[in-house]
Design an enzyme around this catalytic site. Structure first.
Site, short mmCIF file in Angstrom:
data_model
loop_
_atom_site.label_atom_id
_atom_site.label_comp_id
_atom_site.label_asym_id
_atom_site.label_seq_id
_atom_site.Cartn_x
_atom_site.Cartn_y
_atom_site.Cartn_z
N CYS A 114 0.88 -1.29 -0.15
CA CYS A 114 0.11 -0.44 -0.04
C CYS A 114 0.51 1.09 -0.13
O CYS A 114 0.01 2.54 -0.56
CB CYS A 114 -0.62 0.03 1.29
SG CYS A 114 -2.43 -1.76 1.15
N HIS A 259 -4.34 6.93 1.36
CA HIS A 259 -3.71 5.61 0.58
C HIS A 259 -5.47 5.05 1.24
O HIS A 259 -5.63 5.67 2.45
CB HIS A 259 -3.41 4.56 1.13
CG HIS A 259 -3.80 3.37 1.40
ND1 HIS A 259 -3.69 2.73 0.14
CD2 HIS A 259 -4.00 2.16 1.83
CE1 HIS A 259 -4.10 1.72 -0.19
NE2 HIS A 259 -4.19 0.76 1.04
N ASN A 289 -10.27 -0.96 -2.13
CA ASN A 289 -8.34 -0.43 -1.89
C ASN A 289 -7.61 -1.19 -3.26
O ASN A 289 -7.71 -2.29 -2.91
CB ASN A 289 -8.05 -1.62 -0.43
CG ASN A 289 -6.36 -1.74 0.01
OD1 ASN A 289 -5.64 -0.81 -1.27
ND2 ASN A 289 -6.05 -1.36 1.29
N1 COA Z 1 -19.15 -9.38 5.80
C1 COA Z 1 -20.06 -9.94 6.85
N2 COA Z 1 -19.03 -10.31 8.29
C2 COA Z 1 -17.59 -10.18 8.26
C3 COA Z 1 -16.81 -10.04 6.86
C4 COA Z 1 -17.64 -9.83 5.96
N3 COA Z 1 -17.40 -9.33 4.73
N4 COA Z 1 -15.57 -9.93 7.53
C5 COA Z 1 -15.87 -10.36 8.45
N5 COA Z 1 -17.37 -10.17 9.27
C6 COA Z 1 -17.58 -10.93 10.36
C7 COA Z 1 -16.03 -10.85 11.48
O1 COA Z 1 -16.16 -13.27 10.77
C8 COA Z 1 -16.95 -11.10 12.75
O2 COA Z 1 -17.71 -11.65 12.74
P1 COA Z 1 -18.12 -12.62 14.45
O3 COA Z 1 -18.00 -11.52 15.15
O4 COA Z 1 -19.15 -13.22 14.57
O5 COA Z 1 -16.48 -13.32 15.00
C9 COA Z 1 -17.32 -9.63 13.35
O6 COA Z 1 -17.49 -9.90 11.41
C10 COA Z 1 -16.28 -8.62 13.13
O7 COA Z 1 -15.31 -9.00 12.43
P2 COA Z 1 -14.01 -7.83 13.02
O8 COA Z 1 -12.50 -7.98 12.45
O9 COA Z 1 -13.76 -7.88 14.17
O10 COA Z 1 -14.06 -6.58 11.86
P3 COA Z 1 -13.98 -4.89 12.53
O11 COA Z 1 -15.07 -4.30 13.07
O12 COA Z 1 -12.83 -4.99 13.02
O13 COA Z 1 -13.66 -4.74 11.02
C11 COA Z 1 -12.11 -4.73 8.79
C12 COA Z 1 -12.71 -5.27 9.70
C13 COA Z 1 -11.27 -5.59 8.46
C14 COA Z 1 -13.26 -4.03 8.09
C15 COA Z 1 -11.84 -3.76 9.26
O14 COA Z 1 -10.22 -4.31 10.88
C16 COA Z 1 -10.23 -2.81 9.10
O15 COA Z 1 -10.64 -2.19 8.38
N6 COA Z 1 -9.19 -2.85 9.37
C17 COA Z 1 -7.63 -2.32 8.32
C18 COA Z 1 -8.03 -3.05 6.53
C19 COA Z 1 -6.82 -2.56 6.24
O16 COA Z 1 -6.66 -1.19 6.36
N7 COA Z 1 -6.47 -2.59 5.09
C20 COA Z 1 -5.33 -2.44 4.65
C21 COA Z 1 -4.08 -2.19 5.06
S1 COA Z 1 -3.63 -0.54 4.02
#
Ligand code: COA
Length: 332
Positions: A114, A259, A289
């Site tokens: 990224c 980004h 992304n």
């Molecule tokens: N659809 C539905 N549910 C989903 C899902 C999807 N696409 N992806 C994950 N879940 C579920 C998980 O399984 C979890 O379920 P559970 O509570 O039953 O275990 C729940 O949603 C919450 O998951 P969690 O990972 O804690 O969610 P979050 O609020 O942290 O959001 C991201 C997940 C990935 C959106 C978030 O962590 C994020 O944006 N992180 C940074 C990612 C990023 O920027 N990456 C690029 C790097 S540059």
């Protein structure tokens, strides 16, 4: 030493639009979950036989070259950032060079995910500063859609990424008060495996096994919460580093082009820096992304939308796998 400036910018995205609703048909997810957690509404996926990492980069590059008032033959060097190269080797830089009909100029691939484009921009900037080259193509291009786990197992990662390309032409600036004022690069390999694809793996006797395919290690792994926490610290830090280096304050920024990782991350940075919404570029809603392509696509769209004028202070910032993070401050 002379400054470099962005003389041209362009982007290319595949025609194929994939909505959150389309993903609902492949895995247990929902439009609502994806919008709420990431801000993403749709993304583009490549079309086989039409789009490649190298030729999407070339399409973006042609636009940047045209805006710079140059021709491909005027380009002295290619710096190509991608985490999804066409082949394991050689890099996509040489493939794009061939696509553009260029011969003998150097082509360098940058592997910083990224942050790849901002790293690549910094590399190009150094070559212009020293006087070694005059016109450098800096490109970010990615095809994620062929490397994602579209089963429910992969939903936490797969809904985020999209395909596309962006490019700039760097040329010498006529004044040291204009152009790229400074670039700032950082990395912390401590967290290398927190956002990574670990297979194929050259440390294994067999680089690619059926087990790696079955257990999903050929797909991206992301510790979403950890990435989020680091991103919201590192983004403001590296933006402030660039401002401090040049004696500016957040309110001096005319446009921040971060980004496009997640709309919640962007909102957090915006609030932390005290910037109004119109001073922060966001297009993750349309493209997801696109890692190394995200900053140049956002920059190119911002320019097309008339959000960057001559004399504006533009800040680019990125954070991603590695972990790596970087910024560039530009007087346009
Ligand atoms: N659809 C539905 N549910 C989903 C899902 C999807 N696409 N992806 C994950 N879940 C579920 C998980 O399984 C979890 O379920 P559970 O509570 O039953 O275990 C729940 O949603 C919450 O998951 P969690 O990972 O804690 O969610 P979050 O609020 O942290 O959001 C991201 C997940 C990935 C959106 C978030 O962590 C994020 O944006 N992180 C940074 C990612 C990023 O920027 N990456 C690029 C790097 S540059």
């Amino acid at each position: 030493m002379r400054n470099s400036r962005i003389a041209g910018v362009g982007h290319y995205v595949p025609e194929n639009v994939v909505t959150n609703k389309d993903l609902e048909k492949l895995m247990d997810t929902s439009d609502e979950w994806i919008r709420e957690r990431t801000g993403i509404v749709e993304r583009r996926y490549f079309q086989e036989g039409v789009d490649t990492t190298a030729n999407m980069g070339a399409a973006a590059a042609r636009k940047a070259i045209q805006m710079a008032g140059l021709e491909p033959k005027d380009i002295d060097m290619i710096v190509f950032a991608t985490l999804s190269p066409d082949y394991v080797f050689p890099g996509s830089g040489v493939l794009m060079q061939r696509e553009l009909g260029l011969k003998n100029i150097p082509a360098l691939d940058v592997r910083n995910q990224c942050s790849g484009f901002v790293y690549a921009l910094s590399v190009g900037d150094q070559f212009i500063k020293t006087g070694m080259y005059n016109n450098i193509l800096v490109v970010g291009s990615e095809i994620h859609s062929t490397g994602l786990d579209f089963s429910t197992r992969g939903r936490g990662v797969s809904v985020i990424f999209g395909d596309g390309a962006g490019a700039v032409v760097l040329s010498p600036s006529d004044s040291n008060d204009k152009g790229i004022l400074s670039t700032h690069l950082h990395a912390d390999g401590e967290f290398a495996e927190e956002l990574a694809v670990t297979a194929p793996n050259s440390n294994k006797k067999e680089r690619l096994t059926h087990e790696m395919i079955d257990d999903g290690s050929v797909y991206p792994y992301m510790n979403g919460n950890m990435v989020f926490k680091h991103a919201v610290t590192r983004f403001p830090e590296v933006i402030e580093e660039a401002l401090n280096k040049n004696g500016y304050k957040p309110e001096d920024i005319d446009l921040l082009v971060p980004h496009q990782a997640n709309l919640r991350i962007t909102s957090f940075i915006q609030q932390k820096m005290g910037l109004p919404t119109e001073k922060v570029m966001s297009n993750i809603q349309k493209y997801g992304n696109t890692t190394a392509a995200s900053v140049p696509i956002a920059l190119s769209e911002a320019y097309e939308e008339g959000r960057i004028k001559e004399g504006d202070l533009v800040c680019l910032a990125a954070f991603g796998s590695g972990f790596t993070w970087a910024s560039a401050l530009i007087r346009w």
